[in-house]
Design a protein around this motif. Structure first.
Motif, PDB file in Angstrom:
ATOM      1  N   VAL A 325       0.845  -1.206   0.000  1.00 49.82           N
ATOM      2  CA  VAL A 325       0.000   0.000   0.000  1.00 49.82           C
ATOM      3  C   VAL A 325       0.879   1.255   0.000  1.00 49.82           C
ATOM      4  CG1 VAL A 325      -1.922   1.182   1.145  1.00 49.82           C
ATOM      5  CG2 VAL A 325      -1.765  -1.309   1.272  1.00 49.82           C
ATOM      6  N   ALA A 326       1.969   1.220   0.762  1.00 50.83           N
ATOM      7  CA  ALA A 326       2.857   2.398   0.826  1.00 50.83           C
ATOM      8  C   ALA A 326       3.459   2.683  -0.548  1.00 50.83           C
ATOM      9  CB  ALA A 326       3.961   2.169   1.852  1.00 50.83           C
ATOM     10  N   ARG A 327       3.898   1.621  -1.235  1.00 48.98           N
ATOM     11  CA  ARG A 327       4.481   1.826  -2.574  1.00 48.98           C
ATOM     12  C   ARG A 327       3.429   2.363  -3.540  1.00 48.98           C
ATOM     13  NH1 ARG A 327       7.845  -2.655  -1.482  1.00 48.98           N
ATOM     14  NH2 ARG A 327       6.142  -4.056  -1.976  1.00 48.98           N
ATOM     15  N   ALA A 328       2.196   1.851  -3.420  1.00 48.15           N
ATOM     16  CA  ALA A 328       1.129   2.300  -4.324  1.00 48.15           C
ATOM     17  C   ALA A 328       0.861   3.802  -4.125  1.00 48.15           C
ATOM     18  CB  ALA A 328      -0.142   1.495  -4.058  1.00 48.15           C
ATOM     19  N   ILE A 329       0.791   4.228  -2.884  1.00 49.82           N
ATOM     20  CA  ILE A 329       0.545   5.658  -2.607  1.00 49.82           C
ATOM     21  C   ILE A 329       1.695   6.483  -3.174  1.00 49.82           C
ATOM     22  CG2 ILE A 329       0.348   7.403  -0.772  1.00 49.82           C
ATOM     23  CD1 ILE A 329      -1.122   5.306   0.909  1.00 49.82           C
ATOM     24  N   ASN A 330       2.901   6.003  -2.943  1.00 51.42           N
ATOM     25  CA  ASN A 330       4.083   6.694  -3.447  1.00 51.42           C
ATOM     26  C   ASN A 330       3.994   6.866  -4.970  1.00 51.42           C
ATOM     27  OD1 ASN A 330       6.727   7.607  -2.389  1.00 51.42           O
ATOM     28  ND2 ASN A 330       7.469   6.287  -4.038  1.00 51.42           N
ATOM     29  N   SER A 331       3.572   5.805  -5.658  1.00 56.47           N
ATOM     30  CA  SER A 331       3.486   5.863  -7.125  1.00 56.47           C
ATOM     31  C   SER A 331       2.400   6.847  -7.571  1.00 56.47           C
ATOM     32  CB  SER A 331       3.137   4.486  -7.705  1.00 56.47           C
ATOM     33  OG  SER A 331       4.092   3.572  -7.334  1.00 56.47           O
ATOM     34  N   GLU A 332       1.262   6.845  -6.887  1.00 56.67           N
ATOM     35  CA  GLU A 332       0.176   7.765  -7.264  1.00 56.67           C
ATOM     36  C   GLU A 332       0.620   9.216  -7.118  1.00 56.67           C
ATOM     37  OE1 GLU A 332      -3.204   7.188  -8.424  1.00 56.67           O
ATOM     38  OE2 GLU A 332      -2.099   5.364  -8.905  1.00 56.67           O
ATOM     39  N   VAL A 333       1.307   9.493  -6.014  1.00 56.12           N
ATOM     40  CA  VAL A 333       1.747  10.879  -5.769  1.00 56.12           C
ATOM     41  C   VAL A 333       2.779  11.262  -6.831  1.00 56.12           C
ATOM     42  CG1 VAL A 333       2.919  12.415  -4.136  1.00 56.12           C
ATOM     43  CG2 VAL A 333       1.229  10.768  -3.300  1.00 56.12           C
ATOM     44  N   LYS A 334       3.705  10.328  -7.104  1.00 53.78           N
ATOM     45  CA  LYS A 334       4.744  10.594  -8.095  1.00 53.78           C
ATOM     46  C   LYS A 334       4.143  10.828  -9.487  1.00 53.78           C
ATOM     47  CE  LYS A 334       9.202   8.610  -9.042  1.00 53.78           C
ATOM     48  NZ  LYS A 334       9.939   7.358  -9.037  1.00 53.78           N
ATOM     49  N   ALA A 335       3.028  10.156  -9.773  1.00 53.87           N
ATOM     50  CA  ALA A 335       2.383  10.295 -11.085  1.00 53.87           C
ATOM     51  C   ALA A 335       1.516  11.558 -11.155  1.00 53.87           C
ATOM     52  CB  ALA A 335       1.545   9.065 -11.366  1.00 53.87           C
ATOM     53  N   GLY A 336       1.546  12.364 -10.107  1.00 55.48           N
ATOM     54  CA  GLY A 336       0.809  13.632 -10.128  1.00 55.48           C
ATOM     55  C   GLY A 336      -0.650  13.498  -9.735  1.00 55.48           C
ATOM     56  N   ARG A 337      -1.003  12.349  -9.143  1.00 58.50           N
ATOM     57  CA  ARG A 337      -2.405  12.171  -8.746  1.00 58.50           C
ATOM     58  C   ARG A 337      -2.574  12.261  -7.232  1.00 58.50           C
ATOM     59  NH1 ARG A 337      -1.659   8.349 -13.008  1.00 58.50           N
ATOM     60  NH2 ARG A 337      -1.177   6.685 -11.521  1.00 58.50           N
ATOM     61  N   GLY A 338      -1.619  12.967  -6.603  1.00 57.50           N
ATOM     62  CA  GLY A 338      -1.687  13.145  -5.155  1.00 57.50           C
ATOM     63  C   GLY A 338      -2.106  14.571  -4.809  1.00 57.50           C
ATOM     64  N   SER A 339      -2.290  14.817  -3.526  1.00 50.75           N
ATOM     65  CA  SER A 339      -2.696  16.158  -3.082  1.00 50.75           C
ATOM     66  C   SER A 339      -1.480  17.084  -3.101  1.00 50.75           C
ATOM     67  CB  SER A 339      -3.238  16.065  -1.654  1.00 50.75           C
ATOM     68  OG  SER A 339      -2.172  15.727  -0.789  1.00 50.75           O
ATOM     69  N   GLN A 340      -1.758  18.369  -2.907  1.00 48.19           N
ATOM     70  CA  GLN A 340      -0.661  19.349  -2.902  1.00 48.19           C
ATOM     71  C   GLN A 340       0.373  19.056  -1.834  1.00 48.19           C
ATOM     72  OE1 GLN A 340      -2.028  23.332  -2.431  1.00 48.19           O
ATOM     73  NE2 GLN A 340      -1.543  23.854  -4.562  1.00 48.19           N
ATOM     74  N   ALA A 341      -0.114  18.540  -0.700  1.00 45.68           N
ATOM     75  CA  ALA A 341       0.810  18.251   0.407  1.00 45.68           C
ATOM     76  C   ALA A 341       1.531  16.925   0.202  1.00 45.68           C
ATOM     77  CB  ALA A 341       0.044  18.235   1.722  1.00 45.68           C
ATOM     78  N   GLY A 342       1.279  16.232  -0.904  1.00 43.62           N
ATOM     79  CA  GLY A 342       2.005  14.995  -1.198  1.00 43.62           C
ATOM     80  C   GLY A 342       1.350  13.754  -0.628  1.00 43.62           C
ATOM     81  N   GLY A 343       0.025  13.765  -0.514  1.00 42.69           N
ATOM     82  CA  GLY A 343      -0.652  12.575  -0.007  1.00 42.69           C
ATOM     83  C   GLY A 343      -1.788  12.145  -0.915  1.00 42.69           C
ATOM     84  N   VAL A 344      -2.520  11.105  -0.498  1.00 43.39           N
ATOM     85  CA  VAL A 344      -3.758  10.714  -1.178  1.00 43.39           C
ATOM     86  C   VAL A 344      -4.880  10.798  -0.148  1.00 43.39           C
ATOM     87  CG1 VAL A 344      -2.637   9.213  -2.871  1.00 43.39           C
ATOM     88  CG2 VAL A 344      -3.343   8.282  -0.656  1.00 43.39           C
ATOM     89  N   LEU A 345      -6.092  10.442  -0.572  1.00 41.12           N
ATOM     90  CA  LEU A 345      -7.229  10.646   0.328  1.00 41.12           C
ATOM     91  C   LEU A 345      -7.717   9.318   0.907  1.00 41.12           C
ATOM     92  CD1 LEU A 345      -9.075  13.265  -1.884  1.00 41.12           C
ATOM     93  CD2 LEU A 345      -7.562  13.673   0.068  1.00 41.12           C
ATOM     94  N   LEU A 346      -7.908   9.312   2.200  1.00 34.53           N
ATOM     95  CA  LEU A 346      -8.424   8.138   2.893  1.00 34.53           C
ATOM     96  C   LEU A 346      -9.829   8.493   3.368  1.00 34.53           C
ATOM     97  CD1 LEU A 346      -8.142   5.356   4.250  1.00 34.53           C
ATOM     98  CD2 LEU A 346      -6.943   6.474   6.138  1.00 34.53           C
ATOM     99  N   ASP A 347     -10.794   7.766   2.814  1.00 34.37           N
ATOM    100  CA  ASP A 347     -12.192   8.156   3.032  1.00 34.37           C
ATOM    101  C   ASP A 347     -12.909   7.118   3.879  1.00 34.37           C
ATOM    102  OD1 ASP A 347     -14.841   8.920   2.765  1.00 34.37           O
ATOM    103  OD2 ASP A 347     -15.045   7.938   0.801  1.00 34.37           O
ATOM    104  N   ILE A 348     -13.323   7.532   5.070  1.00 39.79           N
ATOM    105  CA  ILE A 348     -14.188   6.670   5.883  1.00 39.79           C
ATOM    106  C   ILE A 348     -15.575   7.326   5.971  1.00 39.79           C
ATOM    107  CG2 ILE A 348     -13.416   7.656   8.103  1.00 39.79           C
ATOM    108  CD1 ILE A 348     -14.061   3.961   7.825  1.00 39.79           C
ATOM    109  N   ALA A 349     -15.604   8.664   5.716  1.00 47.00           N
ATOM    110  CA  ALA A 349     -16.834   9.443   5.897  1.00 47.00           C
ATOM    111  C   ALA A 349     -17.977   8.897   5.034  1.00 47.00           C
ATOM    112  CB  ALA A 349     -16.573  10.905   5.565  1.00 47.00           C
ATOM    113  N   SER A 350     -17.668   8.502   3.791  1.00 51.42           N
ATOM    114  CA  SER A 350     -18.754   8.048   2.917  1.00 51.42           C
ATOM    115  C   SER A 350     -19.024   6.551   3.107  1.00 51.42           C
ATOM    116  CB  SER A 350     -18.387   8.313   1.446  1.00 51.42           C
ATOM    117  OG  SER A 350     -17.366   7.412   1.047  1.00 51.42           O
ATOM    118  N   ARG A 351     -18.330   5.921   4.049  1.00 53.52           N
ATOM    119  CA  ARG A 351     -18.419   4.465   4.164  1.00 53.52           C
ATOM    120  C   ARG A 351     -19.128   3.989   5.431  1.00 53.52           C
ATOM    121  NH1 ARG A 351     -16.606   1.520  -0.027  1.00 53.52           N
ATOM    122  NH2 ARG A 351     -15.732   0.003   1.419  1.00 53.52           N
TER     123      ARG A 351
END
Ligand code: FAD
Length: 621
Positions: A325-351
């Motif tokens: 999972v850590a590598r996957a997040i790293n790849s998403e951020v590197k591919a420009g699909r991460g947030s400005q602060a360099g992260g991705v979104l973890l959503d529990i609110a809609s679940r």
């Protein structure tokens, strides 16, 4: 002459997290006079911060669970580099250790029919983590401390002294172990508040000092985790294994900068939380590696059905082992699909409904509300990888927790082997209970067999001199805070989550330069509460441990678990048979290849041959 407070104990336990406390209880139950030493305040250790739970195959929520399934999951999570005997003992004994905690007064969350409740976590086939909301570590430490108090009360009744057979020395940092004629003879340290020195004469020491995360800037670890136990073991002649394997937990906070690295528990994903990139895509489906493909869902529908019907559906890919999972997040951020602060979104609110979120994840709710002004019942969390756990540690005998030096034992995060190349969440709390107990038992037995030893006056003088050196540098010396920042920069940028040969070579050059400068580190002021001096002493530990990590990371030309080489992106079955063992040769770290113990046939038979073929060489099969 410098004043030194002196004590004599049968067993000295360094570290008051779960492993240390469990070891101390066992040593005291064996009738040994036992000291517990803690760098931080008693009760403040990483164990207390553990949120998700302790993994134990009790089968309370899914009756199909048993030690064999837990063993399999642990070996898979560690990519078969685990010491199989440790993984076996751990899987077999964890349920008993959890039950035992309830006899000490712990109260785990319950299922509807009154059993200890168990929750899902990454890499565990069935719900397996015994928990107390998301504050499990707090209950664990509270209970172990309570057991110690009850033993002290027994001792008061018997001897008129609460501390007759078990005493806690808190805010006391051990800086040196004494070895006489090749065996343990004592430990030396200082009280953080007064700066006064203290000496423990003993023949049996249990190291339970936890991790090394403070060598990295973005980390879930707190200030004490400077690899002291790892370095003490090395300097006393013991060996470290698997030091290239560091776990970068996939979900640390990334915003605001002041809290970057603080952990976001995996329970969020265990309880249904999903990871999305900034395009809104649930991206983990794109990152299921071949070795895990059979066990993980291919569609969102199947993944979502698994939460209510785990027997007929496969697990969501958000619950892959942490390294994936850590590598996957790293790849998403590197591919420009991460947030400005360099992260991705973890959503529990809609679940989950808001009241479920605040009930199941109260600490996370408060953490985000107070630190980031984010209401996780309404908004997603921004998360990214953070240095969390060291799989590498003191090489020990699986059954006795004994290190290579007679009289030295290690348990918990400071020991190596149990988790192989990657630890599954929840397996640390159970590890420290299982092997803490074993370490205490065998240290007590060893103390009985050998009697007490003590260090020579010359060795004690040398320890004093080393400890005082930073305060005696007339020119003030190198600034410890600047050196620490530099070390964190080297490790974060050159020995981080994704590694490359050239960068690792650079890291070793820079670490060698830094090592010379650390010899000249200075601290102004005196011995009374002087954090600059404390850091100056911690630095030599961080440096030596970082050197082990960088050297082993350069040597291992494959990617496995918590060690990812961009230039060697695949697992190599030939490397699976090898442990990299670090020892000290003078001041230098020596690295050797050592064959991994071969898994017993009946344990191999727990796996499909086709699965083993993914990890093992033809010759092994
Ligand atoms: P620790 O609990 O880390 O204790 C180490 C002790 O050693 C401390 O008392 C420290 O003061 C002392 N010490 C260190 N150096 C010295 C020295 N030189 N002299 C004297 N004393 C010293 N694992 C799970 O299984 N489940 C979870 O849900 C989970 N959540 C986590 C959440 C967070 C935020 C963190 C940081 C970790 C989490 N982990 C979890 C990992 C787990 O908590 C740790 O790996 C585990 O608690 C380590 O226990 P330990 O007894 O080995 O050491």
């Amino acid at each position: 002459m410098t004043n030194i407070e002196r004590h004599t104990y049968d067993v000295v336990v360094i570290g008051a997290g779960g492993a240390g406390l469990r070891a101390a209880i066992e040593a005291r139950l064996a009738g040994k006079k036992t000291a517990i030493i803690s760098k931080s305040l008693f009760g403040k250790a990483h164990t207390v911060m553990a949120e998700g739970g302790a993994a134990a195959a009790m089968g309370n929520v899914n009756a199909n669970d048993n030690w064999q399934v837990h063993f399999r999951d642990t070996m898979r999570g560690g990519k078969f580099l685990n010491n199989f005997r440790m993984a076996e003992l751990h899987a077999k004994e964890a349920p008993e250790r959890i039950w035992e905690l309830e006899t000490y007064g712990a109260l785990f969350d319950r299922t509807k029919d009154g059993k200890i409740s168990q929750r899902n976590f990454g890499g565990h086939e069935y719900p397996r983590l015994a928990h107390v909301g998301d504050r499990t570590g707090l209950e664990l430490i509270r209970t172990l401390q309570q057991k110690i108090v009850s033993l002290q009360q027994e001792d008061f009744t018997a001897h008129g002294d609460y501390e007759a057979r078990i005493r806690v020395f808190q805010e006391c940092t051990i800086t040196e172990l004494f070895i006489e004629n090749g065996a343990v003879a004592g430990a030396f340290g200082y009280y953080r508040e007064s700066g006064d020195f203290v000496l423990f004469e003993t023949s049996a020491i249990v190291l339970a000092t936890g991790g090394v995360g403070k060598s990295y800037k973005v980390t879930s670890n707190s200030w004490e985790y400077t690899g002291d136990g790892h370095a003490l073991a090395l300097r006393s002649g013991a060996t470290l294994i698997n030091m290239e394997f560091l776990q970068f937990h996939p979900t640390g906070m990334v915003w605001p900068p002041s809290v970057k690295g603080i952990l976001v528990t995996e329970s969020v994903r265990g309880d249904g939380g999903v990871l999305r990139n900034t395009d809104g895509k649930r991206f983990m489906f794109d990152y299921v590696p071949d070795v895990f493909r059979k066990q993980y869902a291919e569609t969102e529908e199947e993944a979502d059905r698994w939460y209510s019907d785990p027997d007929n559906n496969r697990r969501p890919p958000e619950l892959l082992p942490r390294d994936e999972v850590a590598r996957a997040i790293n790849s998403e951020v590197k591919a420009g699909r991460g947030s400005q602060a360099g992260g991705v979104l973890l959503d529990i609110a809609s679940r989950l409904p808001a009241e479920q979120i605040t009930k199941r994840l109260p600490s996370m709710y408060h953490q985000f509300k107070e630190l980031a002004d984010v209401d996780i019942t309404k908004q997603p969390m921004e998360v990214g990888p953070t240095c969390h756990y060291v799989m590498g540690g003191v090489e020990v005998d699986a059954d006795t927790a004994a290190a290579a030096v007679p009289g030295l034992f290690a348990a918990g995060e400071v020991s190596g082997g149990m988790h192989g190349s990657n630890r599954l969440g929840g397996n640390s709390l159970s590890d420290l209970l299982v092997f803490g107990k074993r370490a205490g038992e065998h240290a007590a037995r060893y103390a009985t067999e050998t009697g007490r030893r003590k260090p020579t006056p010359a060795a004690v003088d040398a320890a004093v001199e080393t400890a005082l050196a930073p305060l005696h540098r007339a020119d003030g010396g190198e600034n410890p805070y600047a050196l620490h920042a530099e070390l964190q920069d080297i490790m974060g940028t050159l020995v981080g989550i994704i590694r490359r040969e050239g960068e690792l070579r650079d890291s070793l050059v820079r670490l060698a330069e830094l090592k010379e400068r650390v010899k000249k580190v200075g601290a102004t002021g005196g011995r009374r509460y002087n954090p600059g001096w404390h850091l100056a002493l911690d630095l030599r530990n961080m440096l030596i441990v970082s050197e082990c990590t960088a050297k082993a990371a350069l040597e291992r030309t494959e990617s496995r678990g918590g060690h990812t080489r961009e230039d060697h992106p695949k697992m190599d079955p030939a490397w699976r048979k090898v442990n990299l063992v670090c020892s000290l040769d003078g001041e230098d770290v020596r690295l050797e290849h050592k064959p991994l113990p071969v898994m017993r046939r009946e344990l191999q038979d727990l796996f499909d041959r086709s699965e083993l073929a993914k990890y093992m060489t033809d010759e092994e099969l």
